[in-house]
Motif scaffolding. Structure first.
Motif, PDB file in Angstrom:
ATOM      1  N   ASP A   1      29.498 -52.775  26.092  1.00 27.74           N
ATOM      2  CA  ASP A   1      28.690 -53.827  25.849  1.00 27.74           C
ATOM      3  C   ASP A   1      29.309 -54.991  27.069  1.00 27.74           C
ATOM      4  OD1 ASP A   1      27.006 -52.952  24.025  1.00 27.74           O
ATOM      5  OD2 ASP A   1      28.456 -53.637  22.333  1.00 27.74           O
ATOM      6  N   LEU A   2      30.405 -55.147  27.089  1.00 31.71           N
ATOM      7  CA  LEU A   2      31.238 -56.218  28.067  1.00 31.71           C
ATOM      8  C   LEU A   2      30.853 -55.858  29.469  1.00 31.71           C
ATOM      9  CD1 LEU A   2      32.813 -58.582  28.176  1.00 31.71           C
ATOM     10  CD2 LEU A   2      34.850 -57.235  28.284  1.00 31.71           C
ATOM     11  N   VAL A   3      30.941 -54.676  29.629  1.00 33.22           N
ATOM     12  CA  VAL A   3      30.586 -54.172  31.193  1.00 33.22           C
ATOM     13  C   VAL A   3      28.976 -54.549  31.490  1.00 33.22           C
ATOM     14  CG1 VAL A   3      30.202 -52.114  32.731  1.00 33.22           C
ATOM     15  CG2 VAL A   3      32.286 -52.162  31.324  1.00 33.22           C
ATOM     16  N   ARG A   4      28.139 -54.211  30.572  1.00 39.86           N
ATOM     17  CA  ARG A   4      26.594 -54.605  30.701  1.00 39.86           C
ATOM     18  C   ARG A   4      26.418 -56.060  30.567  1.00 39.86           C
ATOM     19  NH1 ARG A   4      26.044 -49.800  27.659  1.00 39.86           N
ATOM     20  NH2 ARG A   4      26.013 -50.811  25.554  1.00 39.86           N
ATOM     21  N   LYS A   5      27.213 -56.720  29.947  1.00 41.34           N
ATOM     22  CA  LYS A   5      27.200 -58.286  29.985  1.00 41.34           C
ATOM     23  C   LYS A   5      27.393 -58.823  31.434  1.00 41.34           C
ATOM     24  CE  LYS A   5      29.506 -62.410  28.306  1.00 41.34           C
ATOM     25  NZ  LYS A   5      30.678 -62.971  27.384  1.00 41.34           N
ATOM     26  N   TYR A   6      28.235 -58.147  32.126  1.00 39.54           N
ATOM     27  CA  TYR A   6      28.770 -58.711  33.427  1.00 39.54           C
ATOM     28  C   TYR A   6      27.743 -58.082  34.568  1.00 39.54           C
ATOM     29  CZ  TYR A   6      32.687 -61.428  31.884  1.00 39.54           C
ATOM     30  OH  TYR A   6      33.449 -62.384  31.526  1.00 39.54           O
ATOM     31  N   GLY A   7      26.632 -57.689  34.043  1.00 37.20           N
ATOM     32  CA  GLY A   7      25.564 -56.906  35.162  1.00 37.20           C
ATOM     33  C   GLY A   7      26.159 -55.536  35.683  1.00 37.20           C
ATOM     34  N   CYS A   8      26.982 -54.904  35.285  1.00 37.71           N
ATOM     35  CA  CYS A   8      27.552 -53.622  35.580  1.00 37.71           C
ATOM     36  C   CYS A   8      27.068 -52.631  34.597  1.00 37.71           C
ATOM     37  CB  CYS A   8      29.028 -53.561  35.872  1.00 37.71           C
ATOM     38  SG  CYS A   8      29.451 -54.968  37.172  1.00 37.71           S
ATOM     39  N   PHE A   9      27.281 -51.216  35.374  1.00 40.44           N
ATOM     40  CA  PHE A   9      27.123 -49.957  34.613  1.00 40.44           C
ATOM     41  C   PHE A   9      28.143 -49.001  34.619  1.00 40.44           C
ATOM     42  CE2 PHE A   9      23.272 -51.983  36.515  1.00 40.44           C
ATOM     43  CZ  PHE A   9      22.513 -52.022  35.605  1.00 40.44           C
ATOM     44  N   VAL A  10      28.299 -48.274  33.352  1.00 40.98           N
ATOM     45  CA  VAL A  10      29.073 -47.097  33.179  1.00 40.98           C
ATOM     46  C   VAL A  10      28.364 -45.787  33.711  1.00 40.98           C
ATOM     47  CG1 VAL A  10      30.356 -45.446  31.573  1.00 40.98           C
ATOM     48  CG2 VAL A  10      30.164 -48.129  31.370  1.00 40.98           C
TER      49      VAL A  10
ATOM     50  N   ASN B   1      40.423 -44.008  28.995  1.00 36.57           N
ATOM     51  CA  ASN B   1      39.312 -45.172  29.168  1.00 36.57           C
ATOM     52  C   ASN B   1      38.297 -45.090  28.083  1.00 36.57           C
ATOM     53  OD1 ASN B   1      37.254 -46.806  30.074  1.00 36.57           O
ATOM     54  ND2 ASN B   1      37.965 -46.676  32.147  1.00 36.57           N
ATOM     55  N   PRO B   2      38.223 -46.319  27.187  1.00 36.60           N
ATOM     56  CA  PRO B   2      37.256 -46.008  25.984  1.00 36.60           C
ATOM     57  C   PRO B   2      35.885 -46.077  26.632  1.00 36.60           C
ATOM     58  CG  PRO B   2      38.226 -48.409  26.223  1.00 36.60           C
ATOM     59  CD  PRO B   2      38.901 -47.456  27.150  1.00 36.60           C
ATOM     60  N   LEU B   3      35.572 -46.356  27.815  1.00 39.43           N
ATOM     61  CA  LEU B   3      33.938 -46.310  28.312  1.00 39.43           C
ATOM     62  C   LEU B   3      33.626 -44.852  28.368  1.00 39.43           C
ATOM     63  CD1 LEU B   3      34.219 -48.902  31.376  1.00 39.43           C
ATOM     64  CD2 LEU B   3      33.397 -49.158  29.230  1.00 39.43           C
ATOM     65  N   LEU B   4      34.497 -43.844  28.132  1.00 34.92           N
ATOM     66  CA  LEU B   4      34.032 -42.524  28.024  1.00 34.92           C
ATOM     67  C   LEU B   4      33.264 -42.297  26.754  1.00 34.92           C
ATOM     68  CD1 LEU B   4      37.211 -40.657  29.310  1.00 34.92           C
ATOM     69  CD2 LEU B   4      35.078 -40.865  30.473  1.00 34.92           C
ATOM     70  N   GLN B   5      33.576 -43.012  25.792  1.00 31.43           N
ATOM     71  CA  GLN B   5      32.698 -43.092  24.459  1.00 31.43           C
ATOM     72  C   GLN B   5      31.540 -43.758  24.505  1.00 31.43           C
ATOM     73  OE1 GLN B   5      34.411 -40.894  22.457  1.00 31.43           O
ATOM     74  NE2 GLN B   5      35.988 -40.650  23.935  1.00 31.43           N
ATOM     75  N   ALA B   6      30.380 -43.092  24.194  1.00 24.83           N
ATOM     76  CA  ALA B   6      29.189 -43.744  24.190  1.00 24.83           C
ATOM     77  C   ALA B   6      29.118 -44.817  23.516  1.00 24.83           C
ATOM     78  CB  ALA B   6      27.927 -42.606  23.918  1.00 24.83           C
ATOM     79  N   ASP B   7      29.605 -45.057  22.283  1.00 24.43           N
ATOM     80  CA  ASP B   7      29.240 -46.069  21.359  1.00 24.43           C
ATOM     81  C   ASP B   7      30.585 -47.194  21.382  1.00 24.43           C
ATOM     82  OD1 ASP B   7      31.607 -44.509  20.277  1.00 24.43           O
ATOM     83  OD2 ASP B   7      30.982 -44.307  18.441  1.00 24.43           O
TER      84      ASP B   7
ATOM     85  N   LYS C   1      23.644 -52.725  42.269  1.00 22.99           N
ATOM     86  CA  LYS C   1      23.936 -51.981  41.102  1.00 22.99           C
ATOM     87  C   LYS C   1      25.380 -51.505  41.108  1.00 22.99           C
ATOM     88  CE  LYS C   1      19.492 -52.513  39.861  1.00 22.99           C
ATOM     89  NZ  LYS C   1      19.077 -53.554  40.680  1.00 22.99           N
ATOM     90  N   VAL C   2      26.013 -51.945  40.537  1.00 22.41           N
ATOM     91  CA  VAL C   2      27.605 -51.633  40.262  1.00 22.41           C
ATOM     92  C   VAL C   2      27.753 -50.340  39.189  1.00 22.41           C
ATOM     93  CG1 VAL C   2      29.899 -52.197  39.943  1.00 22.41           C
ATOM     94  CG2 VAL C   2      28.396 -53.809  41.379  1.00 22.41           C
ATOM     95  N   HIS C   3      28.080 -49.460  39.289  1.00 20.11           N
ATOM     96  CA  HIS C   3      28.435 -48.359  38.459  1.00 20.11           C
ATOM     97  C   HIS C   3      30.058 -48.032  38.604  1.00 20.11           C
ATOM     98  CE1 HIS C   3      24.094 -47.284  37.481  1.00 20.11           C
ATOM     99  NE2 HIS C   3      24.095 -47.650  38.560  1.00 20.11           N
ATOM    100  N   PHE C   4      30.680 -48.168  37.413  1.00 17.67           N
ATOM    101  CA  PHE C   4      32.000 -47.542  37.245  1.00 17.67           C
ATOM    102  C   PHE C   4      32.091 -46.104  37.197  1.00 17.67           C
ATOM    103  CE2 PHE C   4      32.408 -52.019  36.004  1.00 17.67           C
ATOM    104  CZ  PHE C   4      33.201 -52.472  37.143  1.00 17.67           C
ATOM    105  N   ILE C   5      33.164 -45.413  37.826  1.00 14.24           N
ATOM    106  CA  ILE C   5      33.118 -44.083  37.899  1.00 14.24           C
ATOM    107  C   ILE C   5      34.659 -43.764  37.918  1.00 14.24           C
ATOM    108  CG2 ILE C   5      31.143 -43.453  39.374  1.00 14.24           C
ATOM    109  CD1 ILE C   5      33.124 -43.095  41.970  1.00 14.24           C
ATOM    110  N   HIS C   6      35.179 -42.462  37.844  1.00 13.46           N
ATOM    111  CA  HIS C   6      36.534 -41.786  37.877  1.00 13.46           C
ATOM    112  C   HIS C   6      37.310 -42.494  36.832  1.00 13.46           C
ATOM    113  CE1 HIS C   6      40.535 -41.979  40.154  1.00 13.46           C
ATOM    114  NE2 HIS C   6      40.150 -40.850  40.204  1.00 13.46           N
ATOM    115  N   PHE C   7      36.829 -42.105  35.613  1.00 16.03           N
ATOM    116  CA  PHE C   7      37.611 -42.610  34.425  1.00 16.03           C
ATOM    117  C   PHE C   7      38.805 -41.797  33.964  1.00 16.03           C
ATOM    118  CE2 PHE C   7      33.023 -43.726  33.820  1.00 16.03           C
ATOM    119  CZ  PHE C   7      33.027 -45.008  34.101  1.00 16.03           C
ATOM    120  N   ASN C   8      39.955 -42.435  33.629  1.00 15.60           N
ATOM    121  CA  ASN C   8      41.110 -41.753  33.111  1.00 15.60           C
ATOM    122  C   ASN C   8      40.649 -41.248  31.670  1.00 15.60           C
ATOM    123  OD1 ASN C   8      43.939 -40.976  33.297  1.00 15.60           O
ATOM    124  ND2 ASN C   8      44.161 -42.397  31.442  1.00 15.60           N
ATOM    125  N   HIS C   9      41.184 -40.133  31.048  1.00 17.75           N
ATOM    126  CA  HIS C   9      40.808 -39.806  29.808  1.00 17.75           C
ATOM    127  C   HIS C   9      40.971 -40.981  28.751  1.00 17.75           C
ATOM    128  CE1 HIS C   9      45.206 -39.009  29.700  1.00 17.75           C
ATOM    129  NE2 HIS C   9      45.092 -38.874  28.437  1.00 17.75           N
TER     130      HIS C   9
END
Length: 166
Positions: free
Chosen positions: A154-163, A143-149, A133-141
């Protein structure tokens, strides 16, 4: 090298001298037993070696394992082999893409953009017996992944990873 840096440079030296911090040195690949159930094994990763060495950590418990790599310049076979043999991997997700910092080239700040490694990670995950289970961490301010919406999630999830979430 980091212990030497802390012991010879202020304000860190003062923290050591006053025993506000206690430095615990370790060797790469040497297993550190925390208790009868948990061990930690540091391993070197490529990331800005100008001040100190950089490490990831393979943490093992009785039933699960986790790899923690918060900072990395480039994904090498040795790091990805370790990360994807664990049950969980918390990996450097500083930038999502190269265009986050318009005034600076992201390539000048060594963190591989998530967008560029998703395909590699997905291929590795598909070829492994263990379902890491790959979870990305350590986000720069930026990084759009910081926004819940964010659609990038969706792209991260499509590749089987998580935020990772706080």
């Amino acid at each position: 090298r980091m212990a030497s840096f802390f012991n010879t440079n202020q304000p860190w030296k003062q923290l050591v001298d006053l025993k506000n911090v206690s430095l615990q040195e370790f060797k790469e690949k040497e297993v550190i037993t925390l208790n009868s159930r948990i061990s930690v094994q540091p391993f070197g990763v490529k990331h800005r070696a100008e001040i100190s060495d950089a490490f990831g950590f393979h943490i093992r418990g009785p039933n699960k394992s986790l790899v923690f790599i918060p900072d990395v310049d480039v994904w090498e076979a040795s790091s990805t082999d370790i990360a994807f043999d664990a049950d969980y991997a918390l990996l450097d997700g500083t930038f999502f893409s190269e265009d986050e910092l318009p005034a600076i080239r992201v390539t000048d700040i060594p963190h591989p953009p998530i967008k560029n490694v998703l395909g590699l990670f997905n291929e590795i995950l598909n070829n492994r017996k263990k379902d890491a289970k790959v979870h990305f961490i350590h986000f720069n301010h930026t990084n759009p992944l910081l926004q819940a919406d964010a659609t990038e999630r969706d792209l991260v999830r499509k590749y089987g990873c998580f935020v990772a979430e706080e």
